[in-house]
Motif scaffolding. Structure first.
Motif, PDB file in Angstrom:
ATOM      1  N   UNK A 195      -0.737  10.441 -10.483  1.00  0.00           N
ATOM      2  CA  UNK A 195       0.243  11.592 -10.229  1.00  0.00           C
ATOM      3  C   UNK A 195       1.052  12.167 -11.277  1.00  0.00           C
ATOM      4  N   UNK A 196       0.942  11.021 -12.970  1.00  0.00           N
ATOM      5  CA  UNK A 196       0.846  11.363 -14.129  1.00  0.00           C
ATOM      6  C   UNK A 196      -0.006  12.239 -14.639  1.00  0.00           C
ATOM      7  N   UNK A 197      -1.219  11.872 -14.444  1.00  0.00           N
ATOM      8  CA  UNK A 197      -2.547  12.270 -14.171  1.00  0.00           C
ATOM      9  C   UNK A 197      -2.788  14.145 -14.268  1.00  0.00           C
ATOM     10  N   UNK A 198      -2.613  14.152 -13.272  1.00  0.00           N
ATOM     11  CA  UNK A 198      -2.155  15.335 -12.221  1.00  0.00           C
ATOM     12  C   UNK A 198      -1.140  16.213 -12.835  1.00  0.00           C
ATOM     13  N   UNK A 244      -1.302   4.425  -7.909  1.00  0.00           N
ATOM     14  CA  UNK A 244      -0.253   6.229  -7.548  1.00  0.00           C
ATOM     15  C   UNK A 244       0.549   6.254  -8.299  1.00  0.00           C
ATOM     16  N   UNK A 245       1.579   6.108  -9.518  1.00  0.00           N
ATOM     17  CA  UNK A 245       1.999   6.368 -10.448  1.00  0.00           C
ATOM     18  C   UNK A 245       1.402   7.224 -11.252  1.00  0.00           C
ATOM     19  N   UNK A 265       0.202  -1.132  -0.232  1.00  0.00           N
ATOM     20  CA  UNK A 265      -0.412  -0.038  -0.051  1.00  0.00           C
ATOM     21  C   UNK A 265       0.985   0.961  -0.065  1.00  0.00           C
ATOM     22  N   UNK A 266       0.347   2.036  -1.130  1.00  0.00           N
ATOM     23  CA  UNK A 266       1.536   3.416  -1.016  1.00  0.00           C
ATOM     24  C   UNK A 266       0.417   4.429  -1.132  1.00  0.00           C
ATOM     25  N   UNK A 281      -9.549   9.840  -9.333  1.00  0.00           N
ATOM     26  CA  UNK A 281      -8.949   8.676  -9.666  1.00  0.00           C
ATOM     27  C   UNK A 281      -8.192   8.909 -10.982  1.00  0.00           C
ATOM     28  N   UNK A 282      -7.945   7.779 -11.557  1.00  0.00           N
ATOM     29  CA  UNK A 282      -7.716   7.190 -12.508  1.00  0.00           C
ATOM     30  C   UNK A 282      -7.678   6.020 -12.863  1.00  0.00           C
TER      31      UNK A 282
END
Length: 182
Positions: free
Chosen positions: A147-150, A143-144, A68-69, A126-127
């Motif tokens: 973060x890329x989407x953001x 998570x990766x 979990x991250x 969400x992604x």
């Protein structure tokens, strides 16, 4: 046939261990949401910790879903007493069934309360991304990609229901509750 992975993340206003009204309401709504979502057409599975108690997300055994991250912008606690987040990782036959489970039924009602429970962070909640049939996404993937989407916006490997991509990487206009493109 590829499957759709869906990762959601939100920062709660109060820790999960808080016994106050808002946290209690969030948990009660969550129980009903999970019951309905897990019975939805197109649902294939979601990450469930084998040994996590209330708020004990970090360090729990998530099995094939990995460690979990959380995104780098999460700045609250990481202990069972201080964790103040809600995250899900699920697998679907496609975007239509996932969209329907999120934006109809019990979950739609819970979405109407999101600002009671969650902070407005300015980050996506969400992604989505495609995984090969038989593959299980892991928390770090979610998570990766979130973060890329953001940082960069939607792309074939990190997209939203509104700005979707087909498994071949071609852009589509989004998903409706019928599963048809908008």
């Amino acid at each position: 046939m590829p499957h759709l992975a869906l990762y959601t993340f939100g920062v709660l206003k109060a820790p999960l261990a808080d016994s106050g009204g808002l946290t209690r309401e969030f948990y009660e709504a969550g129980e009903a949401v999970y019951r309905e979502v897990r019975g939805a057409p197109g649902y294939l599975g979601d990450a469930v910790a084998e040994d996590a108690g209330r708020g004990g997300l970090f360090g729990a055994d998530w099995g094939v879903w990995g460690e979990f991250v959380v995104p780098g912008w999460y700045g609250k606690g990481r202990t069972a007493e201080t964790t103040a987040l809600a995250a899900t990782l699920s697998l679907w036959t496609g975007p239509g069934p996932a969209f329907e489970a999120v934006y109809t039924g019990v979950h739609r009602g819970a979405l109407g309360r999101r600002y009671d429970w969650f902070e407005r962070t300015g980050h996506p909640g969400h992604v989505c991304w495609w995984v090969p049939e038989g593959a299980i996404p892991v928390w770090r993937d979610g998570v990766t990609r979130l973060e890329h989407l953001h940082e960069h916006g939607p792309a074939p490997h990190a997209f939203t229901f509104r700005d979707s991509f087909a498994p071949d990487g071609s852009a589509v206009e989004g998903v409706s509750t019928s599963g048809h493109r908008r």
